[in-house]
Design a protein around this motif. Structure first.
Motif, PDB file in Angstrom:
ATOM      1  N   THR A 257      26.278  36.435  47.883  1.00  0.00           N
ATOM      2  CA  THR A 257      26.852  36.691  46.567  1.00  0.00           C
ATOM      3  C   THR A 257      25.816  36.386  45.489  1.00  0.00           C
ATOM      4  O   THR A 257      25.331  35.256  45.386  1.00  0.00           O
ATOM      5  CB  THR A 257      28.122  35.825  46.389  1.00  0.00           C
ATOM      6  OG1 THR A 257      29.011  36.167  47.445  1.00  0.00           O
ATOM      7  CG2 THR A 257      28.786  36.073  45.060  1.00  0.00           C
TER       8      THR A 257
ATOM      9  N   GLU B 280      44.625  41.137  44.930  1.00  0.00           N
ATOM     10  CA  GLU B 280      43.516  41.981  45.385  1.00  0.00           C
ATOM     11  C   GLU B 280      43.929  43.001  46.432  1.00  0.00           C
ATOM     12  O   GLU B 280      43.327  44.065  46.521  1.00  0.00           O
ATOM     13  CB  GLU B 280      42.308  41.158  45.846  1.00  0.00           C
ATOM     14  CG  GLU B 280      42.488  40.380  47.111  1.00  0.00           C
ATOM     15  CD  GLU B 280      41.229  39.613  47.528  1.00  0.00           C
ATOM     16  OE1 GLU B 280      40.118  40.113  47.318  1.00  0.00           O
ATOM     17  OE2 GLU B 280      41.381  38.517  48.080  1.00  0.00           O
TER      18      GLU B 280
ATOM     19  N   CYS C  87      32.292  31.744  43.958  1.00  0.00           N
ATOM     20  CA  CYS C  87      33.065  32.839  43.347  1.00  0.00           C
ATOM     21  C   CYS C  87      34.347  33.081  44.132  1.00  0.00           C
ATOM     22  O   CYS C  87      34.376  32.877  45.349  1.00  0.00           O
ATOM     23  CB  CYS C  87      32.277  34.148  43.394  1.00  0.00           C
ATOM     24  SG  CYS C  87      30.692  34.081  42.584  1.00  0.00           S
ATOM     25  N   GLY C  88      35.358  33.581  43.441  1.00  0.00           N
ATOM     26  CA  GLY C  88      36.580  34.061  44.105  1.00  0.00           C
ATOM     27  C   GLY C  88      37.220  33.003  44.984  1.00  0.00           C
ATOM     28  O   GLY C  88      37.438  31.848  44.582  1.00  0.00           O
ATOM     29  N   THR C  89      37.514  33.411  46.195  1.00  0.00           N
ATOM     30  CA  THR C  89      38.169  32.513  47.144  1.00  0.00           C
ATOM     31  C   THR C  89      37.327  31.274  47.421  1.00  0.00           C
ATOM     32  O   THR C  89      37.852  30.155  47.545  1.00  0.00           O
ATOM     33  CB  THR C  89      38.445  33.293  48.446  1.00  0.00           C
ATOM     34  OG1 THR C  89      39.525  34.187  48.184  1.00  0.00           O
ATOM     35  CG2 THR C  89      38.815  32.386  49.586  1.00  0.00           C
ATOM     36  N   ALA C  90      36.024  31.452  47.509  1.00  0.00           N
ATOM     37  CA  ALA C  90      35.137  30.315  47.773  1.00  0.00           C
ATOM     38  C   ALA C  90      35.242  29.297  46.627  1.00  0.00           C
ATOM     39  O   ALA C  90      35.178  28.082  46.844  1.00  0.00           O
ATOM     40  CB  ALA C  90      33.710  30.801  47.951  1.00  0.00           C
TER      41      ALA C  90
ATOM     42  N   VAL D 149      38.110  42.605  53.293  1.00  0.00           N
ATOM     43  CA  VAL D 149      37.629  42.213  51.960  1.00  0.00           C
ATOM     44  C   VAL D 149      38.312  40.905  51.520  1.00  0.00           C
ATOM     45  O   VAL D 149      37.686  40.017  50.959  1.00  0.00           O
ATOM     46  CB  VAL D 149      37.879  43.355  50.950  1.00  0.00           C
ATOM     47  CG1 VAL D 149      37.719  42.861  49.520  1.00  0.00           C
ATOM     48  CG2 VAL D 149      36.898  44.506  51.212  1.00  0.00           C
ATOM     49  N   ALA D 150      39.604  40.809  51.799  1.00  0.00           N
ATOM     50  CA  ALA D 150      40.331  39.585  51.418  1.00  0.00           C
ATOM     51  C   ALA D 150      39.948  38.449  52.364  1.00  0.00           C
ATOM     52  O   ALA D 150      40.140  38.535  53.569  1.00  0.00           O
ATOM     53  CB  ALA D 150      41.831  39.835  51.480  1.00  0.00           C
TER      54      ALA D 150
ATOM     55  N   ILE E 173      29.273  27.344  47.727  1.00  0.00           N
ATOM     56  CA  ILE E 173      30.152  27.782  48.825  1.00  0.00           C
ATOM     57  C   ILE E 173      30.151  29.302  48.843  1.00  0.00           C
ATOM     58  O   ILE E 173      30.365  29.942  47.803  1.00  0.00           O
ATOM     59  CB  ILE E 173      31.598  27.270  48.641  1.00  0.00           C
ATOM     60  CG1 ILE E 173      31.611  25.756  48.383  1.00  0.00           C
ATOM     61  CG2 ILE E 173      32.441  27.608  49.866  1.00  0.00           C
ATOM     62  CD1 ILE E 173      33.003  25.173  48.165  1.00  0.00           C
ATOM     63  N   SER E 174      29.904  29.868  50.009  1.00  0.00           N
ATOM     64  CA  SER E 174      29.905  31.330  50.093  1.00  0.00           C
ATOM     65  C   SER E 174      30.112  31.778  51.533  1.00  0.00           C
ATOM     66  O   SER E 174      29.408  31.309  52.432  1.00  0.00           O
ATOM     67  CB  SER E 174      28.573  31.884  49.575  1.00  0.00           C
ATOM     68  OG  SER E 174      28.520  33.266  49.742  1.00  0.00           O
TER      69      SER E 174
ATOM     70  N   LYS F 185      44.878  36.407  46.427  1.00  0.00           N
ATOM     71  CA  LYS F 185      45.095  37.170  47.658  1.00  0.00           C
ATOM     72  C   LYS F 185      46.080  38.301  47.402  1.00  0.00           C
ATOM     73  O   LYS F 185      45.863  39.431  47.797  1.00  0.00           O
ATOM     74  CB  LYS F 185      45.639  36.221  48.733  1.00  0.00           C
ATOM     75  CG  LYS F 185      45.217  36.512  50.114  1.00  0.00           C
ATOM     76  CD  LYS F 185      43.886  35.920  50.495  1.00  0.00           C
ATOM     77  CE  LYS F 185      42.779  36.316  49.605  1.00  0.00           C
ATOM     78  NZ  LYS F 185      41.580  35.578  49.683  1.00  0.00           N
TER      79      LYS F 185
ATOM     80  N   VAL G 212      29.529  40.804  47.183  1.00  0.00           N
ATOM     81  CA  VAL G 212      29.189  41.220  45.821  1.00  0.00           C
ATOM     82  C   VAL G 212      27.738  40.828  45.542  1.00  0.00           C
ATOM     83  O   VAL G 212      27.453  39.738  45.049  1.00  0.00           O
ATOM     84  CB  VAL G 212      30.166  40.594  44.799  1.00  0.00           C
ATOM     85  CG1 VAL G 212      29.895  41.134  43.406  1.00  0.00           C
ATOM     86  CG2 VAL G 212      31.607  40.910  45.192  1.00  0.00           C
TER      87      VAL G 212
ATOM     88  N   SER H  22      29.699  34.982  52.655  1.00  0.00           N
ATOM     89  CA  SER H  22      28.617  35.909  53.009  1.00  0.00           C
ATOM     90  C   SER H  22      27.238  35.277  52.873  1.00  0.00           C
ATOM     91  O   SER H  22      26.307  35.650  53.568  1.00  0.00           O
ATOM     92  CB  SER H  22      28.674  37.122  52.089  1.00  0.00           C
ATOM     93  OG  SER H  22      28.474  36.718  50.746  1.00  0.00           O
ATOM     94  N   GLY H  23      27.123  34.337  51.941  1.00  0.00           N
ATOM     95  CA  GLY H  23      25.797  33.776  51.650  1.00  0.00           C
ATOM     96  C   GLY H  23      24.917  34.758  50.899  1.00  0.00           C
ATOM     97  O   GLY H  23      23.719  34.531  50.738  1.00  0.00           O
TER      98      GLY H  23
ATOM     99  N   GLN I 200      36.206  26.820  55.062  1.00  0.00           N
ATOM    100  CA  GLN I 200      35.514  26.177  53.916  1.00  0.00           C
ATOM    101  C   GLN I 200      36.239  24.888  53.532  1.00  0.00           C
ATOM    102  O   GLN I 200      35.612  23.884  53.180  1.00  0.00           O
ATOM    103  CB  GLN I 200      35.482  27.132  52.710  1.00  0.00           C
ATOM    104  CG  GLN I 200      34.446  28.240  52.852  1.00  0.00           C
ATOM    105  CD  GLN I 200      34.714  29.435  51.929  1.00  0.00           C
ATOM    106  OE1 GLN I 200      35.729  29.481  51.222  1.00  0.00           O
ATOM    107  NE2 GLN I 200      33.805  30.387  51.937  1.00  0.00           N
TER     108      GLN I 200
HETATM  109  O1  M6R Z   1      30.879  35.803  50.208  1.00  0.00           O
HETATM  110  P1  M6R Z   1      31.428  34.876  49.163  1.00  0.00           P
HETATM  111  O2  M6R Z   1      32.271  33.813  49.730  1.00  0.00           O
HETATM  112  O3  M6R Z   1      30.352  34.322  48.275  1.00  0.00           O
HETATM  113  O4  M6R Z   1      32.342  35.783  48.263  1.00  0.00           O
HETATM  114  C1  M6R Z   1      32.961  35.269  47.120  1.00  0.00           C
HETATM  115  C2  M6R Z   1      34.041  36.194  46.615  1.00  0.00           C
HETATM  116  O5  M6R Z   1      33.503  37.440  46.293  1.00  0.00           O
HETATM  117  C3  M6R Z   1      35.163  36.393  47.629  1.00  0.00           C
HETATM  118  O6  M6R Z   1      35.738  35.187  48.015  1.00  0.00           O
HETATM  119  C4  M6R Z   1      36.255  37.315  47.035  1.00  0.00           C
HETATM  120  O7  M6R Z   1      36.896  36.664  45.981  1.00  0.00           O
HETATM  121  C5  M6R Z   1      37.253  37.723  48.114  1.00  0.00           C
HETATM  122  N1  M6R Z   1      37.563  39.117  47.970  1.00  0.00           N
HETATM  123  C6  M6R Z   1      38.537  37.002  48.031  1.00  0.00           C
HETATM  124  O8  M6R Z   1      39.422  37.382  49.026  1.00  0.00           O
END
Ligand code: M6R
Length: 609
Positions: free
Chosen positions: A353, A489, A301-304, A399-400, A347-348, A486, A606, A350-351, A408
């Protein structure tokens, strides 16, 4: 999306809870609350707003008990408000609950509680049903009552419960939401994440799914879903609390941007031996395994996800294996073609999501082999994977995501190169060249960071733009997407990214006088084409910021300003070209007065769908 903390010991619980919650605010920050056993009762204080609102109230409304639970919220059910803030209690107010996650069948249970027991709900949350359910089953044994309550609950949750009649206990449960236990001398803790407890202990238990934990000040007992007592090895945290602090930087985000040379170095060098061979200990992808694989799925998701796009490029380029990349929230709803010949890469950072975790489980169910690229050691994604490639970014608090992304990328390049070597799709000389260039990345990234003032000036001049376009060709498009995410957000500017070749198919209609366009042109064979695209938007009045490799100075004739990255082979340019984009976003957000580390409506992790 919320953070939970619990404490039982001899210290004043309030201060431990507030300290712990302050390290979890990245998980949610629209309200916060605590419940403390004090003076023979359970007392709740909870307020809408940031944690400091609660902390200010607690100066007047002091609680001195030594047992308590605390929560920082990111609203899912019910608006951010005092009454929807956690903890939630039963009608008598003697059982208090904190919860991270979602109770999916809460409406059914709520209706039952209203119709059968005549309960009047005080909040709009799903969480409140837990307090009433525990109350319903309570017959003098909190552990037994919680066990019965969770039998009725569906969804993802980590909860902590205290009860007036058993003030020497906290009961906690983990189901698909993170939960750890901190171990002290004559005191114990629960939390959603390790940094919350580092001030007090580095000895942790990582709680598994469907486990129930009973904490007293002198002991911790873990039960599995069958009620059997479980042994657990102590997890010793090796990084210290300072690593999770700002160290003099104004924001975590800029601190983390500056930590990238170190993160890249760590992630890379831990995986290379003295002869430049890639050592993926713990990853058991043999030649036979790779020969059996006919497809790779990368899901995130997102950046990952954006790191996954670059991963696809690298695997297809070096290892010649077809790759599909999907956003995790879509993957499992489209019945993807996955079987035992698929390698699924999650890819994550936080692990935790939830969408990524759910996609991983779906792929596993269909027989795929699971490799994950994860930053947080011991997280759910890591534990549920066959193989784990840990990135070494260190704790990411803003958060960003920044340093998680570049590590990654390193992970994906190393995985691609490992596959290429195992399959024999890359000559040794070509491989050595790539490794040499990779090894230079920390110093090249540092060079871009040292030159930040040019970007700061650009941001100061351009921060008032209300829409920004990012464009590129080849792998630059993938980086353009990350730059755009980036920016939006943290600065709330309406930005989006496109393949430059798509401009004339619609988007160019939006280019006007002064529109800010950020054009990435780091790919040698696509450079001329990018110059043409830049001319097209400039002819319509755009203000163009080019990103190019040092030496490609003719871009200065077409772009208004050029941000240079050190020379690098085309394939590896994403590791460098994202850095100026991170800095542009950061300084624009600062110039706009935004809360950079905690952007509105967003949470770091998330853990709901
Ligand atoms: O912890 P994760 O890498 O799984 O999170 C995925 C996205 O929620 C995360 O990359 C989000 O898009 C960031 N806020 C981006 O800066």
């Amino acid at each position: 999306m919320c953070g939970i903390v619990g404490y039982i010991g001899d210290k004043e619980a309030t201060s431990v809870l507030i300290e712990g919650l302050s390290k979890l605010e990245y998980r949610g920050y629209d309200s916060a609350g605590i419940a403390v056993y004090d003076n023979g009762g359970v007392h709740v204080r909870k307020y809408k707003g940031r944690l400091n609102v609660l902390a200010e109230h607690l100066k007047q409304e002091t609680l001195t008990g030594v047992v308590g639970i605390g929560h920082t919220r990111w609203a899912t059910h019910g608006e951010p408000s005092d009454r929807n803030a956690h903890p939630h209690t039963n009608v008598a107010g003697n059982i208090a609950v904190i919860h991270n996650g979602i109770i999916e069948n809460y409406m059914k249970i709520k209706e039952w509680l209203i119709e059968e027991k005549g309960i009047e709900f005080k909040s709009e949350t799903d969480t409140e049903i837990i307090a009433h359910l525990v109350d319903h089953y309570y017959e003098g044994d909190l552990l037994a009552a919680v066990n019965k309550a969770i039998e009725k609950m569906e969804g993802a949750y980590a909860i902590g419960v205290i009860c007036k009649d058993e003030p020497d206990k906290i009961v906690a449960v983990r189901k698909d939401s993170p939960l750890i236990v901190g171990l002290g001398e004559g005191e114990n803790f629960i939390a959603s994440d390790i940094p919350a407890l580092l001030k007090y202990t580095k000895q942790m238990y990582l709680i598994e799914n469907d486990e129930v934990v009973l904490l007293t000040k002198d002991g911790v007992t873990i039960f599995n879903e069958l009620g059997q007592q479980m042994d657990r090895e102590i997890f010793h945290v090796t990084w210290d609390a300072e690593a999770a602090e700002k160290e003099g930087y104004e924001h975590f985000m800029i601190k983390e941007i500056h930590e990238q040379p170190k993160g890249i170095q760590e992630t890379l060098l831990r995986r290379l031996d003295k002869d430049n061979n890639i050592v993926l200990d713990g990853i058991k992808l043999t030649k036979e395994d790779l020969e059996n694989i006919n497809k790779v799925y990368i899901v995130a998701c997102g950046t990952a996800y954006h790191a996954g796009l670059v991963g696809r490029f690298a695997i297809e380029k070096f290892a010649k294996i077809p790759v599909e990349v999907d956003v995790a929230s879509e993957f499992r709803y489209r019945d993807p073609f996955v079987d035992d010949k698929t390698l699924f890469i999650a890819i994550s950072q936080s692990g935790e999501t939830l969408d990524t975790l759910a996609a991983l489980r779906e792929a596993k169910r269909k027989g795929a082999r699971i490799l994950s690229v994860v930053n947080v050691v011991g997280s759910s994604v890591a534990r549920e994977s066959d193989d784990v490639f840990y990135t070494w970014a260190g704790p990411e608090i803003a958060v960003a995501s920044t340093k998680a992304y570049t590590t990654q990328l390193i992970a994906m390049y190393l995985i691609a190169l490992h596959m290429a070597n195992t399959k024999g799709t890359l000559e040794r000389e070509g491989y050595e060249n790539i490794i040499s260039d990779l090894k230079l990345m920390p110093e090249k990234v540092q060079k871009i960071l040292d030159d930040y003032t040019k970007i700061q000036h650009l941001a100061d001049a351009q921060f008032n733009n209300e829409s920004v376009f990012f464009m590129g060709r080849g792998v630059d498009v993938n980086v353009a997407h990350e730059g755009s995410l980036k920016l939006k957000e943290i600065s709330y500017i309406n930005s989006f990214a496109i393949a430059a070749g798509e401009l004339k198919h619609g988007t160019i209609a939006l280019i006007d006088d002064g529109t800010l366009v950020i054009a990435l042109a780091t790919q040698d064979r696509l450079y001329e084409k990018m110059l043409s695209n830049i001319q097209e938007v400039r002819a319509r009045g755009a203000y163009v910021v080019g990103v190019a490799k040092e030496g490609n100075t003719e871009m200065e004739k077409t772009a208004d300003i050029v941000l240079y990255i050190p020379d690098v082979m085309d394939e590896l340019s994403p590791i460098l070209s994202v850095i100026p984009l991170q800095l542009v976003s950061y300084y624009i957000a600062v110039a706009r007065g935004c809360d950079v580390d905690k952007p509105k409506n967003l949470a770091k992790s998330v853990t709901v769908e």
